[in-house]
Design a protein around this motif. Structure first.
Motif, mmCIF file in Angstrom:
data_model
loop_
_atom_site.group_PDB
_atom_site.id
_atom_site.type_symbol
_atom_site.label_atom_id
_atom_site.label_comp_id
_atom_site.label_asym_id
_atom_site.label_seq_id
_atom_site.Cartn_x
_atom_site.Cartn_y
_atom_site.Cartn_z
ATOM 1 N N GLY A 67 34.836 6.531 14.104
ATOM 2 C CA GLY A 67 35.132 7.055 12.523
ATOM 3 C C GLY A 67 34.922 5.881 11.803
ATOM 4 O O GLY A 67 34.817 5.679 10.616
ATOM 5 N N GLN A 68 34.832 4.508 12.311
ATOM 6 C CA GLN A 68 34.469 3.331 11.585
ATOM 7 C C GLN A 68 33.093 3.249 11.245
ATOM 8 O O GLN A 68 32.155 3.480 11.823
ATOM 9 C CB GLN A 68 34.990 2.153 12.207
ATOM 10 C CG GLN A 68 35.232 1.083 11.674
ATOM 11 C CD GLN A 68 35.554 -0.420 12.768
ATOM 12 O OE1 GLN A 68 35.261 0.031 13.651
ATOM 13 N NE2 GLN A 68 36.166 -1.216 12.037
ATOM 14 N N GLY A 69 32.681 2.557 9.913
ATOM 15 C CA GLY A 69 31.409 2.312 9.415
ATOM 16 C C GLY A 69 31.485 0.744 9.430
ATOM 17 O O GLY A 69 32.460 0.077 8.964
ATOM 18 N N LYS A 70 30.274 0.291 9.271
ATOM 19 C CA LYS A 70 29.990 -1.100 8.949
ATOM 20 C C LYS A 70 28.993 -1.200 8.247
ATOM 21 O O LYS A 70 27.703 -0.537 8.591
ATOM 22 C CB LYS A 70 29.890 -1.789 10.290
ATOM 23 C CG LYS A 70 29.443 -3.341 10.299
ATOM 24 C CD LYS A 70 29.087 -3.698 11.499
ATOM 25 C CE LYS A 70 28.904 -5.496 11.654
ATOM 26 N NZ LYS A 70 28.868 -6.202 12.827
ATOM 27 N N GLN A 71 28.861 -1.768 7.070
ATOM 28 C CA GLN A 71 27.698 -2.048 6.228
ATOM 29 C C GLN A 71 26.792 -3.199 6.594
ATOM 30 O O GLN A 71 27.634 -4.366 6.561
ATOM 31 C CB GLN A 71 28.285 -1.971 4.834
ATOM 32 C CG GLN A 71 26.842 -1.891 3.698
ATOM 33 C CD GLN A 71 27.378 -1.638 2.328
ATOM 34 O OE1 GLN A 71 26.957 -2.543 1.780
ATOM 35 N NE2 GLN A 71 28.120 -0.871 1.833
ATOM 36 N N VAL A 72 25.566 -3.101 6.497
ATOM 37 C CA VAL A 72 24.783 -4.323 7.050
ATOM 38 C C VAL A 72 23.510 -4.305 6.131
ATOM 39 O O VAL A 72 23.250 -3.500 5.568
ATOM 40 C CB VAL A 72 24.379 -4.128 8.598
ATOM 41 C CG1 VAL A 72 25.570 -4.046 9.602
ATOM 42 C CG2 VAL A 72 23.427 -3.090 8.640
ATOM 43 N N VAL A 81 26.360 1.901 9.106
ATOM 44 C CA VAL A 81 26.089 2.085 10.363
ATOM 45 C C VAL A 81 27.494 2.759 10.731
ATOM 46 O O VAL A 81 28.537 2.201 10.630
ATOM 47 C CB VAL A 81 25.922 1.031 11.295
ATOM 48 C CG1 VAL A 81 25.771 1.147 12.960
ATOM 49 C CG2 VAL A 81 24.465 0.388 11.084
ATOM 50 N N LEU A 82 27.410 3.878 11.112
ATOM 51 C CA LEU A 82 28.658 4.808 11.323
ATOM 52 C C LEU A 82 28.684 5.073 12.918
ATOM 53 O O LEU A 82 27.830 5.636 13.451
ATOM 54 C CB LEU A 82 28.780 6.196 10.439
ATOM 55 C CG LEU A 82 28.122 5.896 8.838
ATOM 56 C CD1 LEU A 82 28.083 7.419 8.447
ATOM 57 C CD2 LEU A 82 29.227 5.160 8.254
ATOM 58 N N TYR A 83 30.095 4.963 13.341
ATOM 59 C CA TYR A 83 30.434 5.414 14.623
ATOM 60 C C TYR A 83 31.133 6.809 14.658
ATOM 61 O O TYR A 83 32.453 6.750 14.423
ATOM 62 C CB TYR A 83 31.196 4.401 15.382
ATOM 63 C CG TYR A 83 31.259 4.525 17.043
ATOM 64 C CD1 TYR A 83 30.377 5.099 17.657
ATOM 65 C CD2 TYR A 83 32.391 4.043 17.585
ATOM 66 C CE1 TYR A 83 30.685 5.488 18.881
ATOM 67 C CE2 TYR A 83 32.416 4.168 18.808
ATOM 68 C CZ TYR A 83 31.580 4.764 19.590
ATOM 69 O OH TYR A 83 31.534 5.187 20.874
ATOM 70 N N THR A 103 30.254 4.338 -0.556
ATOM 71 C CA THR A 103 31.280 3.608 0.273
ATOM 72 C C THR A 103 31.377 4.598 1.271
ATOM 73 O O THR A 103 31.373 6.229 1.111
ATOM 74 C CB THR A 103 32.522 3.356 -0.501
ATOM 75 O OG1 THR A 103 32.932 4.547 -1.256
ATOM 76 C CG2 THR A 103 32.243 2.299 -1.670
ATOM 77 N N TRP A 104 31.998 4.374 2.222
ATOM 78 C CA TRP A 104 32.412 5.239 3.516
ATOM 79 C C TRP A 104 33.849 5.397 3.460
ATOM 80 O O TRP A 104 34.546 4.489 3.250
ATOM 81 C CB TRP A 104 31.877 4.319 4.732
ATOM 82 C CG TRP A 104 32.486 5.190 6.181
ATOM 83 C CD1 TRP A 104 33.108 4.561 6.921
ATOM 84 C CD2 TRP A 104 32.076 6.214 6.503
ATOM 85 N NE1 TRP A 104 33.293 5.607 8.052
ATOM 86 C CE2 TRP A 104 32.653 6.594 7.875
ATOM 87 C CE3 TRP A 104 31.437 7.477 6.004
ATOM 88 C CZ2 TRP A 104 32.635 7.902 8.532
ATOM 89 C CZ3 TRP A 104 31.129 8.404 6.623
ATOM 90 C CH2 TRP A 104 31.661 8.911 7.926
ATOM 91 N N ASP A 105 34.138 6.679 3.396
ATOM 92 C CA ASP A 105 35.441 7.197 3.596
ATOM 93 C C ASP A 105 35.613 7.343 5.025
ATOM 94 O O ASP A 105 35.333 8.326 5.597
ATOM 95 C CB ASP A 105 35.704 8.422 2.597
ATOM 96 C CG ASP A 105 37.203 9.025 2.637
ATOM 97 O OD1 ASP A 105 37.852 8.765 3.533
ATOM 98 O OD2 ASP A 105 37.363 9.680 1.721
ATOM 99 N N GLU A 106 36.576 6.588 5.714
ATOM 100 C CA GLU A 106 36.718 6.784 7.234
ATOM 101 C C GLU A 106 37.341 8.059 7.625
ATOM 102 O O GLU A 106 37.186 8.725 8.653
ATOM 103 C CB GLU A 106 37.397 5.434 7.938
ATOM 104 C CG GLU A 106 36.517 4.366 7.949
ATOM 105 C CD GLU A 106 37.219 3.094 8.920
ATOM 106 O OE1 GLU A 106 36.993 2.405 8.600
ATOM 107 O OE2 GLU A 106 38.354 3.530 9.220
#
Ligand code: FES
Length: 153
Positions: A67-72, A81-83, A103-106
């Motif tokens: 559910g977590q995302g990481k912006q690169v 990058v979303l898991y 933005t990513w809403d987990e």
């Protein structure tokens, strides 16, 4: 005191040396041939992904929670990058409406644009708002425990 001479000793040593040299060369050649055949029959494992110039290591799989995302930054552009439960997804973080950064809403698994309330799902499809096109996807490859992203195609 002179050492005893062996009849034909010098010639015998030379022939023995040449025989050993020839035998050794034949063995080296035979082993090289066998090695080549074995490499052909059992090719070494290849990496499914070639981390070339246009790829980026974004971290270890262990670095992500579901559910977590990481912006690169990839090639100077922001990428999410979303898991997700079904695996990794990489999407452009640039809104397709007018280029704001989403933005990513987990919790809801949505990407929200702060500029005009555009909303994208975790596959990059437009869910709401003004954007007409989905977010471009990036290729994701897992090599060992490492996560790489690269350009599609
Ligand atoms: S820039 Fe994203 S909705 Fe307008």
């Amino acid at each position: 005191m002179n050492s005893p001479t062996v009849p034909g000793g010098a010639g015998h040593d030379r022939r023995g040396f040449l025989r050993r040299l020839l035998t050794g060369s034949l063995w080296v050649g035979l082993l090289s041939l066998l090695g080549g055949m074995m490499a052909f029959i059992f090719p070494p494992a290849r990496q499914a992904f070639n981390p070339g110039r246009l790829s980026l290591r974004v971290g270890s799989v262990r670095d992500f929670a579901v559910g977590q995302g990481k912006q690169v930054l990839f090639d100077g552009r922001p990428v999410w990058v979303l898991y997700l439960p079904q695996g990794f997804v990489a999407l452009s973080a640039v809104c397709t409406h007018q280029g704001c950064i989403v933005t990513w809403d987990e919790k809801r698994h949505l990407l929200n644009c702060p500029c005009h309330a555009g909303v994208f799902d975790a596959s990059g499809n437009v869910v709401a708002g003004l954007p007409l096109r989905p977010l471009p996807r990036w290729r994701v490859e897992i090599v060992g425990d490492e996560v790489f992203i690269g350009k599609e195609g």
